[in-house]
Design an enzyme around this catalytic site. Structure first.
Site, PDB file in Angstrom:
ATOM      1  N   ASP A  29       0.849  -1.196   0.000  1.00  0.00           N
ATOM      2  CA  ASP A  29       0.000   0.000   0.000  1.00  0.00           C
ATOM      3  C   ASP A  29       0.889   1.252   0.000  1.00  0.00           C
ATOM      4  OD1 ASP A  29      -3.220   0.519   0.995  1.00  0.00           O
ATOM      5  OD2 ASP A  29      -1.815   2.199   1.084  1.00  0.00           O
ATOM      6  N   HIS A  96     -10.141  -5.346  -3.521  1.00  0.00           N
ATOM      7  CA  HIS A  96      -8.830  -5.571  -2.907  1.00  0.00           C
ATOM      8  C   HIS A  96      -9.010  -5.966  -1.457  1.00  0.00           C
ATOM      9  CE1 HIS A  96      -9.911  -1.312  -2.521  1.00  0.00           C
ATOM     10  NE2 HIS A  96      -9.263  -1.315  -1.352  1.00  0.00           N
ATOM     11  N   HIS A  98      -6.928  -5.785   2.051  1.00  0.00           N
ATOM     12  CA  HIS A  98      -5.776  -5.285   2.798  1.00  0.00           C
ATOM     13  C   HIS A  98      -5.231  -6.432   3.652  1.00  0.00           C
ATOM     14  CE1 HIS A  98      -6.782  -0.882   2.309  1.00  0.00           C
ATOM     15  NE2 HIS A  98      -7.978  -1.404   2.079  1.00  0.00           N
TER      16      HIS A  98
HETATM   17  P1  5GP Z   1      -9.719   1.354   0.308  1.00  0.00           P
HETATM   18  O1  5GP Z   1      -9.854   2.637   1.061  1.00  0.00           O
HETATM   19  O2  5GP Z   1     -10.409   1.409  -1.027  1.00  0.00           O
HETATM   20  O3  5GP Z   1     -10.114   0.132   1.099  1.00  0.00           O
HETATM   21  O4  5GP Z   1      -8.175   1.141   0.067  1.00  0.00           O
HETATM   22  C1  5GP Z   1      -7.476   1.678  -1.008  1.00  0.00           C
HETATM   23  C2  5GP Z   1      -6.030   1.634  -0.658  1.00  0.00           C
HETATM   24  O5  5GP Z   1      -5.287   1.831  -1.847  1.00  0.00           O
HETATM   25  C3  5GP Z   1      -5.581   2.730   0.310  1.00  0.00           C
HETATM   26  O6  5GP Z   1      -5.034   2.134   1.479  1.00  0.00           O
HETATM   27  C4  5GP Z   1      -4.549   3.536  -0.472  1.00  0.00           C
HETATM   28  O7  5GP Z   1      -3.462   3.948   0.307  1.00  0.00           O
HETATM   29  C5  5GP Z   1      -4.134   2.555  -1.552  1.00  0.00           C
HETATM   30  N1  5GP Z   1      -3.710   3.168  -2.799  1.00  0.00           N
HETATM   31  C6  5GP Z   1      -4.378   4.124  -3.504  1.00  0.00           C
HETATM   32  N2  5GP Z   1      -3.711   4.442  -4.620  1.00  0.00           N
HETATM   33  C7  5GP Z   1      -2.604   3.654  -4.640  1.00  0.00           C
HETATM   34  C8  5GP Z   1      -1.523   3.530  -5.547  1.00  0.00           C
HETATM   35  O8  5GP Z   1      -1.442   4.188  -6.592  1.00  0.00           O
HETATM   36  N3  5GP Z   1      -0.551   2.630  -5.251  1.00  0.00           N
HETATM   37  C9  5GP Z   1      -0.605   1.860  -4.104  1.00  0.00           C
HETATM   38  N4  5GP Z   1       0.402   1.011  -3.898  1.00  0.00           N
HETATM   39  N5  5GP Z   1      -1.618   1.967  -3.221  1.00  0.00           N
HETATM   40  C10 5GP Z   1      -2.604   2.846  -3.484  1.00  0.00           C
END
Ligand code: 5GP
Ligand code: ZN
Length: 110
Positions: A29, A96, A98
């Site tokens: 992340d 996704h 985590h």
């Molecule tokens: P969500 O909030 O949708 O459950 O998690 C999305 C995750 O994607 C977040 O923890 C954020 O930091 C990560 N993220 C967003 N854009 C990118 C990116 O371009 N590269 C990486 N490696 N992580 C990303």
């Protein structure tokens, strides 16, 4: 499609990959919330868990296990979580999981 995780899966956006197989990719992340914080994503686009087919579900969960082992948290423990929809605080609309570990995580879930 303007999907950041599809672009990462296609190699159009760089990522720090920690696992890859035919169906699944995992990478660190960009804003880690724990010493280990990887994202496990299917290579095929699907919005969230509600669109996940059986084969992808098995592949993603097996990849979660592989990442936990390779990142060294399978013994110490880890959390695997998928945010779904607005109230679930999903910010990237590509399924996704985590994988978080490497420290004692809070017992609070939200
Ligand atoms: P969500 O909030 O949708 O459950 O998690 C999305 C995750 O994607 C977040 O923890 C954020 O930091 C990560 N993220 C967003 N854009 C990118 C990116 O371009 N590269 C990486 N490696 N992580 C990303
Ligand atoms: Zn996508």
């Amino acid at each position: 499609m303007d999907c950041i995780f599809c672009k990462i899966a296609a190699g159009e956006i760089p990522s720090d990959r920690v696992y890859e197989d035919e169906f699944v990719l995992a990478f660190r992340d960009i804003h880690p919330q724990a010493p280990v914080h990887a994202l496990v994503v299917p290579k095929k686009h699907m919005k969230n868990l509600l669109e996940c087919d059986d084969g992808t579900a098995v592949a993603v969960l097996n990849a979660v296990k592989a990442v936990a082992k390779s990142e060294g948290v399978s013994e110490s423990g880890f959390r695997a979580v998928t945010n779904c929809g607005p109230d679930g605080a999903q910010s990237v609309e590509h399924l996704h999981f985590h994988v978080l570990g490497g420290r004692q995580l809070s017992g609070r879930m939200g």
